[in-house]
Design an enzyme around this catalytic site. Structure first.
Site, PDB file in Angstrom:
ATOM      1  N   LYS A   1       0.833  -1.221   0.000  1.00 54.60           N
ATOM      2  CA  LYS A   1       0.000   0.000   0.000  1.00 54.60           C
ATOM      3  C   LYS A   1       0.862   1.264   0.000  1.00 54.60           C
ATOM      4  O   LYS A   1       0.587   2.193  -0.744  1.00 54.60           O
ATOM      5  CB  LYS A   1      -0.937   0.033   1.223  1.00 54.60           C
TER       6      LYS A   1
ATOM      7  N   ARG B   1     -10.534   0.585   8.505  1.00 51.91           N
ATOM      8  CA  ARG B   1     -10.047  -0.762   8.789  1.00 51.91           C
ATOM      9  C   ARG B   1     -11.106  -1.627   9.466  1.00 51.91           C
ATOM     10  O   ARG B   1     -10.838  -2.791   9.776  1.00 51.91           O
ATOM     11  CB  ARG B   1      -8.846  -0.671   9.711  1.00 51.91           C
TER      12      ARG B   1
ATOM     13  N   ARG C   1      11.427  -5.293   5.341  1.00 53.10           N
ATOM     14  CA  ARG C   1      11.136  -3.882   5.015  1.00 53.10           C
ATOM     15  C   ARG C   1      11.993  -2.921   5.841  1.00 53.10           C
ATOM     16  O   ARG C   1      12.156  -3.102   7.042  1.00 53.10           O
ATOM     17  CB  ARG C   1       9.647  -3.615   5.273  1.00 53.10           C
TER      18      ARG C   1
ATOM     19  N   ARG D   1      10.467  -0.752  11.248  1.00 51.32           N
ATOM     20  CA  ARG D   1       9.328  -0.425  12.127  1.00 51.32           C
ATOM     21  C   ARG D   1       9.232  -1.439  13.257  1.00 51.32           C
ATOM     22  O   ARG D   1       9.428  -2.625  13.038  1.00 51.32           O
ATOM     23  CB  ARG D   1       8.027  -0.452  11.317  1.00 51.32           C
TER      24      ARG D   1
ATOM     25  N   ARG E   1      -1.526  -8.528  13.311  1.00 50.79           N
ATOM     26  CA  ARG E   1      -2.084  -7.542  12.380  1.00 50.79           C
ATOM     27  C   ARG E   1      -2.889  -8.239  11.278  1.00 50.79           C
ATOM     28  O   ARG E   1      -3.943  -7.754  10.862  1.00 50.79           O
ATOM     29  CB  ARG E   1      -0.953  -6.703  11.760  1.00 50.79           C
TER      30      ARG E   1
END
Ligand code: AMP
Length: 215
Positions: free
Chosen positions: A13, A88, A127, A160, A171
């Site tokens: 995203k 969400r 990431r 992160r 998540r």
């Protein structure tokens, strides 16, 4: 053009949003980025959001809805906005209906990024993000030229705190339980365009461009 981009953590995203807002000259509104910014500045919203985010849980709707309303009411969203990470759950989707009615800026289209779980794990754990400009890298698939240094601005790259396999599992479960019903909600309205986001970034962006140029 007012858009939503949806998909689980690691579906791309953030990467796609950066390209879409550049190509179509609209404003990127990412609730995750807004919360991280609020946390680093230690604002009241940041202090409230931190413990939820650290656990991979959703921040309460009352806080999130208010923050989004304020943000998409601003003038830079008049030319169009891309909402990333919101809504969400169905409560937020209903709140967004109210907000967009009130400010007369309705959603035109929803891009739904589809990827399977195994791929998400490798994307999320590899990431890295630039502290300065927010550019997104991957240690194997899209590494910076110099380790831990952003190619664009020279900023330091970081991981992160919620980008671990353990937190991804939480998540992802939240996504399945709470966010997938939101996609069904928009699908019934005929707004959803599914995109195969397992492809490389360029191919995904090409598919998105075809959808948006047809609007
Ligand atoms: P993201 O960058 O979109 O993955 O968001 C990071 C974290 O911020 C999420 O795991 C949630 O804790 C919080 N967050 C972001 N967007 C929302 C939202 N719409 N509702 C509640 N919490 C959110």
């Amino acid at each position: 053009m007012n858009l939503l981009i949806m998909g689980p953590a690691g579906s791309g995203k953030g990467t796609m949003s950066a390209q879409i807002v550049k190509d179509f000259d609209i404003t990127h509104v990412s609730t995750g980025d807004m919360f991280r910014d609020a946390i680093s500045k230690q604002t009241p919203v940041g202090l409230e959001a931190k413990s939820f985010i650290d656990q991979g849980k959703l921040v309460p709707d009352s806080v999130t809805d208010r923050m989004v309303k304020e943000r998409i009411s601003q003038d830079d969203c008049l030319k169009g906005y891309l909402l990333d990470g919101y809504p969400r759950n169905l409560g937020q989707a209903n709140a967004l209906d109210e907000i967009t009615k009130e400010i007369n800026r309705p959603i035109d289209l929803v891009i739904n990024l589809v990827v399977d779980y195994e791929q998400l794990v490798s994307r999320i754990t590899g990431r890295r993000i630039c502290k300065e400009c927010g550019a997104i890298y991957h240690i194997d698939n899209n590494p910076p030229k110099v380790e831990s240094v952003c190619d664009i601005c020279g900023g330091e790259l970081y991981q992160r705190s919620d980008d671990t396999e353990e937190k991804l599992a939480v998540r992802y479960q939240e996504y399945k339980n709470l966010t997938e019903p939101v996609i069904d909600y928009y699908r019934e309205k005929g707004l959803v365009h599914d995109v195969n986001a397992s492809q490389d970034a360029e191919a995904v962006m090409n598919d998105i461009r075809i959808i948006l140029e047809a609007v």
